[in-house]
Enzyme design. Structure first.
Site, PDB file in Angstrom:
ATOM      1  N   ASN A  74     104.538  26.655  42.385  1.00 10.40           N
ATOM      2  CA  ASN A  74     103.130  26.271  42.509  1.00 10.40           C
ATOM      3  C   ASN A  74     102.340  27.117  41.507  1.00 10.40           C
ATOM      4  OD1 ASN A  74     100.513  25.787  43.284  1.00 10.40           O
ATOM      5  ND2 ASN A  74     100.689  26.730  45.311  1.00 10.40           N
ATOM      6  N   LYS A  78      99.337  26.935  40.726  1.00  8.20           N
ATOM      7  CA  LYS A  78      97.929  27.089  41.111  1.00  8.20           C
ATOM      8  C   LYS A  78      97.032  26.850  39.886  1.00  8.20           C
ATOM      9  CE  LYS A  78      99.435  30.042  44.816  1.00  8.20           C
ATOM     10  NZ  LYS A  78      99.183  31.178  45.694  1.00  8.20           N
ATOM     11  N   HIS A 113      97.914  23.417  51.423  1.00  8.40           N
ATOM     12  CA  HIS A 113      98.109  24.820  51.052  1.00  8.40           C
ATOM     13  C   HIS A 113      97.009  25.666  51.707  1.00  8.40           C
ATOM     14  CE1 HIS A 113      98.361  28.477  48.689  1.00  8.40           C
ATOM     15  NE2 HIS A 113      99.605  28.111  48.427  1.00  8.40           N
ATOM     16  N   GLU A 134      95.234  27.934  50.595  1.00 10.16           N
ATOM     17  CA  GLU A 134      94.019  28.107  49.773  1.00 10.16           C
ATOM     18  C   GLU A 134      93.100  26.891  49.904  1.00 10.16           C
ATOM     19  OE1 GLU A 134      96.153  29.055  46.198  1.00 10.16           O
ATOM     20  OE2 GLU A 134      96.761  30.944  47.112  1.00 10.16           O
ATOM     21  N   GLU A 178     104.337  29.257  54.948  1.00  6.54           N
ATOM     22  CA  GLU A 178     103.762  30.308  54.112  1.00  6.54           C
ATOM     23  C   GLU A 178     102.806  31.161  54.949  1.00  6.54           C
ATOM     24  OE1 GLU A 178     103.855  29.029  49.715  1.00  6.54           O
ATOM     25  OE2 GLU A 178     102.067  28.144  50.586  1.00  6.54           O
ATOM     26  N   GLY A 207     100.520  36.028  47.642  1.00  2.00           N
ATOM     27  CA  GLY A 207      99.876  36.751  46.546  1.00  2.00           C
ATOM     28  C   GLY A 207      99.569  38.207  46.873  1.00  2.00           C
ATOM     29  N   SER A 234     104.890  35.687  48.288  1.00  2.00           N
ATOM     30  CA  SER A 234     105.450  36.837  47.566  1.00  2.00           C
ATOM     31  C   SER A 234     106.975  36.791  47.469  1.00  2.00           C
ATOM     32  CB  SER A 234     104.989  38.156  48.193  1.00  2.00           C
ATOM     33  OG  SER A 234     103.579  38.266  48.110  1.00  2.00           O
TER      34      SER A 234
END
Ligand code: PGA
Length: 252
Positions: free
Chosen positions: A9, A11, A97, A99, A169, A175, A215
């Site tokens: 991904n 992003k 996702h 985000e 996730e 991240g 991560s």
């Protein structure tokens, strides 16, 4: 039997020439990299999908998008429809996702509609779920993930569910450099599979690929992927470097 999948991904990263470079590096390195039965997918920003899908014909990776509109074509400025993605000759699309859930306030109901759009256009959804730190600290991770899976996916028929890939996730691991332990990943993946088995039966559950994200890097991929219910990874930061991404893909 379910597939091993490693999906990148990207992003909102890379300008055009950097994206072109990374795709070319992947194509070149894949010529001499043995990924066994692992399916490699890259999900670049929508602007670079064509760049990637042109190359994917000749190489050993598939292409996915990072998001899709919940609507049919029409007056939705800035959005990209499943109909448009289908025409780009890609195979997968990430949905839900964390985000998007956090910054764009996407709900499980919207995610369910996006999943429907993708299936209608023969695209395979990679559906993300996962708890935030406060939820894990309050021991609510199972409750949260169950709600996301039930409300986002359990309206599907068993036949439709066969096209679903799930990515667990934990938001506190994305991240942050803080990875879930292999035990935490296995525990949640087994739980997700048990939910699917309860709803659709053991065969559908056994055939569903459940990826870990957060991560994941070359140094920890092996111990994560060694777990029986971890079928691969959804990789953010480490997918931006060809060597790291391919090292992860070789971690089975
Ligand atoms: P990360 O991101 O690997 O950079 O933690 C994973 C993701 O958000 O899909």
């Amino acid at each position: 039997m379910r597939k091993h999948i490693v999906a990148g991904n990207w992003k909102m990263n890379k300008n055009f020439s950097e994206a072109d470079d990374l795709i070319n590096q992947l194509v070149e390195k894949l010529e001499s990299t043995d990924l066994g039965d692992t399916q490699l997918i890259i999900c670049p920003p929508a602007l670079y999908i064509e760049l990637a899908s042109d190359q994917s014909d000749e190489s050993y990776f598939m292409v996915g998008a990072q998001d899709v509109s919940e609507h049919d074509n029409g007056a939705y400025t800035g959005e990209i429809s499943a109909d448009m993605l289908e025409n780009m000759a890609i195979d997968y699309c990430i949905v839900g996702h964390s985000e998007r859930r956090a910054y764009h306030h996407e709900t499980d109901e919207q995610i369910a509609r996006k999943v429907d759009q993708l299936l209608k256009h023969d695209l395979r959804p990679i559906v993300c779920c996962g708890e935030v730190l406060e939820e894990r600290e309050a021991n609510k991770q199972f409750e949260v993930v169950k709600r996301q899976i039930v409300d986002g996916l359990f309206h599907l028929t068993a036949e439709q569910f066969a096209d679903i890939v799930i990515a667990y996730e934990p938001v506190w691991a994305i991240g942050t450099g803080k990875t879930a332990t292999p035990e935490q990943a296995q525990e949640m993946h087994a739980y997700i599979r048990s939910l699917i088995a309860e709803k659709y039966g053991a065969e559908v559950a056994d055939n569903t690929s459940i990826l870990y994200g957060g991560s994941c890097k070359p140094s920890n991929a092996k111990e994560l992927f060694a777990n029986p219910d971890v079928d691969g990874g959804l990789i953010g930061g480490a997918s931006l470097k060809a060597d790291d991404f391919l090292a992860i893909a070789q971690s089975f």
